[in-house]
Scaffold this motif. Structure first.
Motif, PDB file in Angstrom:
ATOM      1  N   ALA A 224      13.740   1.889  -8.348  1.00  0.00           N
ATOM      2  CA  ALA A 224      12.605   2.817  -8.368  1.00  0.00           C
ATOM      3  C   ALA A 224      13.034   4.235  -8.028  1.00  0.00           C
ATOM      4  N   VAL A 225      14.062   4.373  -7.192  1.00  0.00           N
ATOM      5  CA  VAL A 225      14.584   5.695  -6.866  1.00  0.00           C
ATOM      6  C   VAL A 225      15.254   6.314  -8.089  1.00  0.00           C
ATOM      7  N   VAL A 226      16.041   5.514  -8.808  1.00  0.00           N
ATOM      8  CA  VAL A 226      16.680   6.013 -10.028  1.00  0.00           C
ATOM      9  C   VAL A 226      15.624   6.422 -11.055  1.00  0.00           C
ATOM     10  N   ALA A 227      14.575   5.618 -11.196  1.00  0.00           N
ATOM     11  CA  ALA A 227      13.505   5.954 -12.140  1.00  0.00           C
ATOM     12  C   ALA A 227      12.829   7.265 -11.757  1.00  0.00           C
ATOM     13  N   ALA A 228      12.585   7.472 -10.467  1.00  0.00           N
ATOM     14  CA  ALA A 228      12.015   8.746 -10.017  1.00  0.00           C
ATOM     15  C   ALA A 228      12.972   9.889 -10.290  1.00  0.00           C
TER      16      ALA A 228
ATOM     17  N   VAL B 188       0.849  -1.181   0.000  1.00  0.00           N
ATOM     18  CA  VAL B 188       0.000   0.000   0.000  1.00  0.00           C
ATOM     19  C   VAL B 188       0.887   1.233   0.000  1.00  0.00           C
ATOM     20  N   ALA B 189       0.685   2.136  -0.958  1.00  0.00           N
ATOM     21  CA  ALA B 189       1.508   3.335  -1.028  1.00  0.00           C
ATOM     22  C   ALA B 189       1.259   4.217   0.182  1.00  0.00           C
ATOM     23  N   LEU B 190       2.342   4.846   0.656  1.00  0.00           N
ATOM     24  CA  LEU B 190       2.233   5.757   1.794  1.00  0.00           C
ATOM     25  C   LEU B 190       1.573   7.043   1.329  1.00  0.00           C
ATOM     26  N   THR B 191       0.480   7.398   1.935  1.00  0.00           N
ATOM     27  CA  THR B 191      -0.256   8.592   1.534  1.00  0.00           C
ATOM     28  C   THR B 191      -0.430   9.496   2.737  1.00  0.00           C
ATOM     29  N   ALA B 192      -0.178  10.774   2.541  1.00  0.00           N
ATOM     30  CA  ALA B 192      -0.387  11.754   3.608  1.00  0.00           C
ATOM     31  C   ALA B 192      -0.871  13.049   2.975  1.00  0.00           C
ATOM     32  N   SER B 193      -1.680  13.768   3.715  1.00  0.00           N
ATOM     33  CA  SER B 193      -2.155  15.039   3.187  1.00  0.00           C
ATOM     34  C   SER B 193      -0.997  16.003   3.065  1.00  0.00           C
TER      35      SER B 193
ATOM     36  N   SER C 174       8.348   0.547  -3.547  1.00  0.00           N
ATOM     37  CA  SER C 174       9.390  -0.220  -4.216  1.00  0.00           C
ATOM     38  C   SER C 174       9.655  -1.485  -3.423  1.00  0.00           C
ATOM     39  N   ALA C 175      10.600  -2.268  -3.866  1.00  0.00           N
ATOM     40  CA  ALA C 175      10.960  -3.480  -3.135  1.00  0.00           C
ATOM     41  C   ALA C 175      11.611  -3.163  -1.796  1.00  0.00           C
ATOM     42  N   TYR C 176      12.060  -1.926  -1.616  1.00  0.00           N
ATOM     43  CA  TYR C 176      12.811  -1.558  -0.422  1.00  0.00           C
ATOM     44  C   TYR C 176      12.077  -0.599   0.510  1.00  0.00           C
ATOM     45  N   GLN C 177      11.175   0.235  -0.044  1.00  0.00           N
ATOM     46  CA  GLN C 177      10.654   1.325   0.771  1.00  0.00           C
ATOM     47  C   GLN C 177       9.456   1.982   0.088  1.00  0.00           C
ATOM     48  N   SER C 178       8.762   2.821   0.856  1.00  0.00           N
ATOM     49  CA  SER C 178       7.721   3.675   0.282  1.00  0.00           C
ATOM     50  C   SER C 178       8.383   4.949  -0.222  1.00  0.00           C
ATOM     51  N   LEU C 179       8.029   5.374  -1.420  1.00  0.00           N
ATOM     52  CA  LEU C 179       8.636   6.544  -2.047  1.00  0.00           C
ATOM     53  C   LEU C 179       7.576   7.594  -2.320  1.00  0.00           C
ATOM     54  N   ARG C 180       7.971   8.845  -2.154  1.00  0.00           N
ATOM     55  CA  ARG C 180       7.038   9.954  -2.337  1.00  0.00           C
ATOM     56  C   ARG C 180       7.818  11.148  -2.869  1.00  0.00           C
ATOM     57  N   VAL C 181       7.383  11.743  -3.961  1.00  0.00           N
ATOM     58  CA  VAL C 181       8.012  12.949  -4.510  1.00  0.00           C
ATOM     59  C   VAL C 181       7.038  14.106  -4.353  1.00  0.00           C
ATOM     60  N   VAL C 182       7.485  15.158  -3.691  1.00  0.00           N
ATOM     61  CA  VAL C 182       6.651  16.344  -3.512  1.00  0.00           C
ATOM     62  C   VAL C 182       7.390  17.560  -4.061  1.00  0.00           C
ATOM     63  N   GLU C 183       6.605  18.575  -4.417  1.00  0.00           N
ATOM     64  CA  GLU C 183       7.180  19.851  -4.848  1.00  0.00           C
ATOM     65  C   GLU C 183       6.685  20.938  -3.905  1.00  0.00           C
TER      66      GLU C 183
ATOM     67  N   VAL D 196       2.649  22.627  -0.716  1.00  0.00           N
ATOM     68  CA  VAL D 196       3.348  21.405  -1.108  1.00  0.00           C
ATOM     69  C   VAL D 196       2.425  20.560  -1.988  1.00  0.00           C
ATOM     70  N   THR D 197       2.926  20.126  -3.132  1.00  0.00           N
ATOM     71  CA  THR D 197       2.147  19.328  -4.075  1.00  0.00           C
ATOM     72  C   THR D 197       2.737  17.931  -4.168  1.00  0.00           C
ATOM     73  N   LEU D 198       1.901  16.927  -4.033  1.00  0.00           N
ATOM     74  CA  LEU D 198       2.335  15.555  -4.220  1.00  0.00           C
ATOM     75  C   LEU D 198       2.417  15.263  -5.717  1.00  0.00           C
ATOM     76  N   LEU D 199       3.620  14.897  -6.195  1.00  0.00           N
ATOM     77  CA  LEU D 199       3.811  14.612  -7.615  1.00  0.00           C
ATOM     78  C   LEU D 199       3.619  13.130  -7.927  1.00  0.00           C
ATOM     79  N   GLU D 200       4.106  12.262  -7.048  1.00  0.00           N
ATOM     80  CA  GLU D 200       3.917  10.828  -7.256  1.00  0.00           C
ATOM     81  C   GLU D 200       4.306  10.081  -5.992  1.00  0.00           C
ATOM     82  N   GLU D 201       3.826   8.853  -5.884  1.00  0.00           N
ATOM     83  CA  GLU D 201       4.213   7.980  -4.785  1.00  0.00           C
ATOM     84  C   GLU D 201       4.080   6.542  -5.235  1.00  0.00           C
ATOM     85  N   CYS D 202       4.878   5.677  -4.633  1.00  0.00           N
ATOM     86  CA  CYS D 202       4.829   4.263  -4.985  1.00  0.00           C
ATOM     87  C   CYS D 202       5.510   3.446  -3.901  1.00  0.00           C
TER      88      CYS D 202
END
Length: 309
Positions: free
Chosen positions: A120-124, A4-9, A22-31, A14-20
């Motif tokens: 997945a980090v490199v792809a982000a 389940v992707a980590l989701t937070a308001s 990976s095999a290692y961790q929850s990833l989240r990119v914000v601007e 701050v804008t959430l650009l993407e989240e996913c």
């Protein structure tokens, strides 16, 4: 069960650009645009108030509070060479590359190598942080452990950056031992640098002291740590067969924007510390207490905060 992707308001500005996941961790990119120009942050797991990689519109120094800026100093301290070959262990989304591309000496040709265990980090990084693995003189190894990668990497690097983390704040223990630092030293050219990002609450912090002492046991010249302004990060510098500049020597000082923005704060007496092997626990492959030291660091940091109230 299903990941389940980590989701937070998102906070204001701050804008959430993407989240996913990976095999290692929850990833989240914000601007974030709270400070004017947009800044993008890669956040992992529960670290919604922190970052693992940073992007700004212009390559180069990010400003006080960002430890990546100190990775630009060795090239200047080495006399602005014409070529500079760098290996980043724990590349993340490529922030160190971007800082070096904009803050290295003029006319210095960079050759950049990076190792990142999480593809997945490199792809982000490619999608959101302008990481360009296919650019000329750029080499990115993803999906491989940093220490394992050393077995197949060149042995003539001018700078190795160790910035690998797991579970948000923990340096993987096998990357901070005498044996690991000896392998890194063997991959440096004469006079080459090792720069280590370490989180802690002071030069006497158990983790900072242990990493500093362990590096000093391998690099027999002075190992020097600098406190990163406005952060809880320290960058530990060691060199192969050469000294690390300190503010009390002429080699520390140079001219230009990078110097103006960094050297004054780093030259304060409270910002620099020389380590030797007796300053902390020396870590080895078969005897590493890094997990316990990390716990002790957090406990001591909490006690310091309580005493300052």
């Amino acid at each position: 069960g299903a990941a389940v992707a980590l989701t937070a308001s998102a906070a204001a500005g701050v804008t959430l650009l993407e989240e996913c996941e990976s095999a290692y961790q929850s990833l989240r990119v914000v601007e974030a645009r709270r400070w004017g120009a947009p800044v993008r942050l890669l956040q992992v797991n529960e670290g919604l108030d922190s970052f693992q990689s940073v992007w700004s519109e212009q390559p180069g120094l990010l400003g006080q509070g960002y430890y990546y800026d100190l990775f630009a100093l060795p090239a200047w301290w080495s006399g602005a060479p014409k070529r500079w070959k760098v290996l980043v262990l724990g590349l993340g989304a490529g922030t160190a590359f971007r800082v070096l591309e904009g803050a290295s000496p003029q006319h210095c040709e960079l050759e950049l190598w990076g190792v990142e265990i999480d593809p997945a980090v490199v792809a982000a990084g490619v999608r959101r942080f302008e990481l360009k693995p296919d650019a000329p003189r750029v080499h990115v190894l993803s999906g491989v452990d940093c220490r394992a990668a050393l077995a197949v990497l060149p042995r003539d690097f001018d700078l190795i950056v160790l910035d690998a983390y797991a579970h948000q704040v923990e340096i993987p223990f096998h990357l901070a031992t005498e044996e690991a630092f000896a392998e890194m030293r063997a991959h440096l050219a004469p006079g080459g640098w090792l720069s280590i990002n370490v989180g802690g609450f002071g030069f006497d912090d158990p983790v900072v002291a242990a990493v500093g002492a362990t590096a000093a046991s391998v690099f027999t010249e002075a190992t020097v740590a600098y406190r990163v302004p406005r952060s809880r990060n320290f960058v530990i510098f060691a060199r192969r067969d050469a000294q690390v500049p300190t503010p009390d020597g002429d080699a520390f000082w140079f001219a230009g924007d990078v110097a103006t923005r960094q050297l004054p704060s780093l030259s304060l007496p409270t910002s620099v510390h020389r380590f030797d092997r007796n300053d902390g626990v020396v870590l080895s492959d078969d005897r590493s207490a890094l997990d316990q030291l990390q716990q002790r660091s957090l406990e001591q940091g909490r006690a310091r905060l309580a005493s300052n109230r």
